[in-house]
Design a protein around this motif. Structure first.
Motif, PDB file in Angstrom:
ATOM      1  N   LYS A 127     -19.273  34.312  14.707  1.00 12.76           N
ATOM      2  CA  LYS A 127     -18.078  34.499  13.909  1.00 12.76           C
ATOM      3  C   LYS A 127     -18.148  36.183  13.673  1.00 12.76           C
ATOM      4  O   LYS A 127     -19.274  36.896  13.473  1.00 12.76           O
ATOM      5  CB  LYS A 127     -18.123  33.802  12.678  1.00 12.76           C
ATOM      6  CG  LYS A 127     -18.669  32.220  12.282  1.00 12.76           C
ATOM      7  CD  LYS A 127     -17.419  31.708  11.680  1.00 12.76           C
ATOM      8  CE  LYS A 127     -17.577  30.139  11.372  1.00 12.76           C
ATOM      9  NZ  LYS A 127     -17.609  29.412  12.643  1.00 12.76           N
ATOM     10  N   MET A 128     -16.844  36.643  13.613  1.00 13.16           N
ATOM     11  CA  MET A 128     -16.487  37.816  13.426  1.00 13.16           C
ATOM     12  C   MET A 128     -16.851  38.820  12.381  1.00 13.16           C
ATOM     13  O   MET A 128     -17.317  39.699  12.090  1.00 13.16           O
ATOM     14  CB  MET A 128     -15.220  38.303  13.835  1.00 13.16           C
ATOM     15  CG  MET A 128     -14.561  39.776  14.050  1.00 13.16           C
ATOM     16  SD  MET A 128     -15.580  40.178  15.527  1.00 13.16           S
ATOM     17  CE  MET A 128     -15.217  41.727  15.630  1.00 13.16           C
ATOM     18  N   GLY A 129     -17.111  37.680  11.113  1.00 11.53           N
ATOM     19  CA  GLY A 129     -17.445  38.260   9.841  1.00 11.53           C
ATOM     20  C   GLY A 129     -18.827  38.918   9.798  1.00 11.53           C
ATOM     21  O   GLY A 129     -19.021  40.061   9.257  1.00 11.53           O
ATOM     22  N   ILE A 130     -19.702  38.371  10.422  1.00  9.43           N
ATOM     23  CA  ILE A 130     -21.184  38.865  10.489  1.00  9.43           C
ATOM     24  C   ILE A 130     -21.196  40.265  11.302  1.00  9.43           C
ATOM     25  O   ILE A 130     -21.790  41.169  11.173  1.00  9.43           O
ATOM     26  CB  ILE A 130     -22.194  38.105  11.027  1.00  9.43           C
ATOM     27  CG1 ILE A 130     -23.565  38.600  10.828  1.00  9.43           C
ATOM     28  CG2 ILE A 130     -22.009  37.554  12.480  1.00  9.43           C
ATOM     29  CD1 ILE A 130     -24.649  37.392  10.906  1.00  9.43           C
ATOM     30  N   VAL A 131     -20.076  40.047  12.473  1.00 10.53           N
ATOM     31  CA  VAL A 131     -20.047  41.513  13.324  1.00 10.53           C
ATOM     32  C   VAL A 131     -19.440  42.504  12.543  1.00 10.53           C
ATOM     33  O   VAL A 131     -20.128  43.808  12.612  1.00 10.53           O
ATOM     34  CB  VAL A 131     -19.235  41.226  14.300  1.00 10.53           C
ATOM     35  CG1 VAL A 131     -19.131  42.401  15.318  1.00 10.53           C
ATOM     36  CG2 VAL A 131     -20.165  39.991  15.277  1.00 10.53           C
ATOM     37  N   THR A 132     -18.725  42.529  11.687  1.00  7.77           N
ATOM     38  CA  THR A 132     -17.730  43.275  10.955  1.00  7.77           C
ATOM     39  C   THR A 132     -18.872  44.084   9.779  1.00  7.77           C
ATOM     40  O   THR A 132     -18.990  45.152   9.710  1.00  7.77           O
ATOM     41  CB  THR A 132     -16.607  42.815  10.114  1.00  7.77           C
ATOM     42  OG1 THR A 132     -15.695  41.993  11.261  1.00  7.77           O
ATOM     43  CG2 THR A 132     -16.025  43.780   9.516  1.00  7.77           C
ATOM     44  N   ASP A 133     -19.727  43.055   9.193  1.00  6.98           N
ATOM     45  CA  ASP A 133     -20.826  43.418   8.245  1.00  6.98           C
ATOM     46  C   ASP A 133     -21.634  44.582   8.961  1.00  6.98           C
ATOM     47  O   ASP A 133     -21.947  45.513   8.251  1.00  6.98           O
ATOM     48  CB  ASP A 133     -21.704  42.252   7.934  1.00  6.98           C
ATOM     49  CG  ASP A 133     -20.480  41.270   6.868  1.00  6.98           C
ATOM     50  OD1 ASP A 133     -19.266  42.012   6.494  1.00  6.98           O
ATOM     51  OD2 ASP A 133     -20.831  40.312   6.275  1.00  6.98           O
ATOM     52  N   ILE A 134     -22.177  44.327  10.144  1.00  3.30           N
ATOM     53  CA  ILE A 134     -23.162  44.985  10.849  1.00  3.30           C
ATOM     54  C   ILE A 134     -22.466  46.282  11.093  1.00  3.30           C
ATOM     55  O   ILE A 134     -23.005  47.442  10.961  1.00  3.30           O
ATOM     56  CB  ILE A 134     -23.625  44.297  12.093  1.00  3.30           C
ATOM     57  CG1 ILE A 134     -24.303  42.945  11.902  1.00  3.30           C
ATOM     58  CG2 ILE A 134     -24.287  45.053  12.962  1.00  3.30           C
ATOM     59  CD1 ILE A 134     -24.709  41.963  12.943  1.00  3.30           C
ATOM     60  N   LYS A 135     -21.237  46.214  11.696  1.00  2.00           N
ATOM     61  CA  LYS A 135     -20.665  47.817  11.845  1.00  2.00           C
ATOM     62  C   LYS A 135     -20.313  48.579  10.642  1.00  2.00           C
ATOM     63  O   LYS A 135     -20.505  49.527  10.681  1.00  2.00           O
ATOM     64  CB  LYS A 135     -19.161  47.140  12.814  1.00  2.00           C
ATOM     65  CG  LYS A 135     -19.308  46.800  14.063  1.00  2.00           C
ATOM     66  CD  LYS A 135     -18.218  46.310  14.638  1.00  2.00           C
ATOM     67  CE  LYS A 135     -16.853  47.262  14.306  1.00  2.00           C
ATOM     68  NZ  LYS A 135     -15.741  46.709  14.974  1.00  2.00           N
ATOM     69  N   GLN A 136     -20.053  47.925   9.355  1.00  3.07           N
ATOM     70  CA  GLN A 136     -20.064  48.615   8.194  1.00  3.07           C
ATOM     71  C   GLN A 136     -21.330  49.116   7.953  1.00  3.07           C
ATOM     72  O   GLN A 136     -21.431  50.173   7.671  1.00  3.07           O
ATOM     73  CB  GLN A 136     -19.389  47.653   7.270  1.00  3.07           C
ATOM     74  CG  GLN A 136     -18.113  47.067   7.147  1.00  3.07           C
ATOM     75  CD  GLN A 136     -17.156  48.347   7.078  1.00  3.07           C
ATOM     76  OE1 GLN A 136     -17.333  49.616   6.795  1.00  3.07           O
ATOM     77  NE2 GLN A 136     -15.835  48.088   7.829  1.00  3.07           N
ATOM     78  N   ALA A 137     -22.511  48.553   8.055  1.00  2.00           N
ATOM     79  CA  ALA A 137     -23.933  48.822   7.939  1.00  2.00           C
ATOM     80  C   ALA A 137     -24.206  49.889   8.808  1.00  2.00           C
ATOM     81  O   ALA A 137     -24.759  51.082   8.347  1.00  2.00           O
ATOM     82  CB  ALA A 137     -24.860  47.636   7.829  1.00  2.00           C
ATOM     83  N   LEU A 138     -23.650  49.822  10.060  1.00  2.00           N
ATOM     84  CA  LEU A 138     -23.957  51.122  11.128  1.00  2.00           C
ATOM     85  C   LEU A 138     -23.081  52.256  10.814  1.00  2.00           C
ATOM     86  O   LEU A 138     -23.819  53.423  10.847  1.00  2.00           O
ATOM     87  CB  LEU A 138     -23.747  50.707  12.441  1.00  2.00           C
ATOM     88  CG  LEU A 138     -24.743  49.497  13.013  1.00  2.00           C
ATOM     89  CD1 LEU A 138     -24.226  49.207  14.227  1.00  2.00           C
ATOM     90  CD2 LEU A 138     -26.139  50.103  13.131  1.00  2.00           C
TER      91      LEU A 138
END
Length: 154
Positions: A127-138
């Motif tokens: 799901k794209m939600g976890i990808v967005t969370d990872i990008k925010q952390a990066l």
């Protein structure tokens, strides 16, 4: 006619070992060339999506990988079947990404640190939600060079 003396016992001739170091180094060299070392033991299963505009990464030593996918068969009972993040050899949460990036950056040479690239190897069904969370952390870790791994479209 001569007499043959049979009183002396004949011994076995010694084995010539002068070429043994050459053979050992040849085998060592062969195994060093053929063997590949896996740095990370994958605990998640992922099938990367297909893409058309792909480029190869230049320096793999400057790349840090983040894996996202369903846990492997042996971890599904404990972790569930939802997508999980793997950093190096351990499962992680989004909050741990900042510290991971900082540690990876510190392990690099100082002149290479600005060129660090984070490659996301993500399952195509995540799901794209976890990808967005990872990008925010990066983004919070100032890891702004992000690469998405994909395979060529056939």
């Amino acid at each position: 006619m001569g007499k043959f003396n049979k009183t002396g016992k004949r011994g076995m001739p010694e084995l010539n070992t002068s070429s043994l170091p050459d053979l050992i180094f040849t085998l060592l060299f062969f195994f060093m060339i053929v063997t590949t070392m896996r740095e990370v033991t994958l605990k998640v299963e992922f099938k990367v999506p297909q893409g058309t505009e792909l480029e190869k990464l230049e320096k793999k030593s400057l790349v840090t990988f983040i894996y996202v996918g369903k846990p492997g068969e042996e971890f599904r009972k404990k972790m569930g079947s939802e997508s999980r993040i793997q950093l190096n050899d351990a499962f992680a949460e989004v909050a741990e990404i900042q510290d991971f990036i900082t540690q990876e950056r510190l392990s690099m040479k100082e002149e290479d640190q600005p060129f660090m690239t984070v490659s996301l190897k993500i399952d195509q069904d995540t799901k794209m939600g976890i990808v967005t969370d990872i990008k925010q952390a990066l983004r919070l870790a100032y890891a702004l060079k992000i690469n998405y791994s994909a395979q060529p479209r056939q």
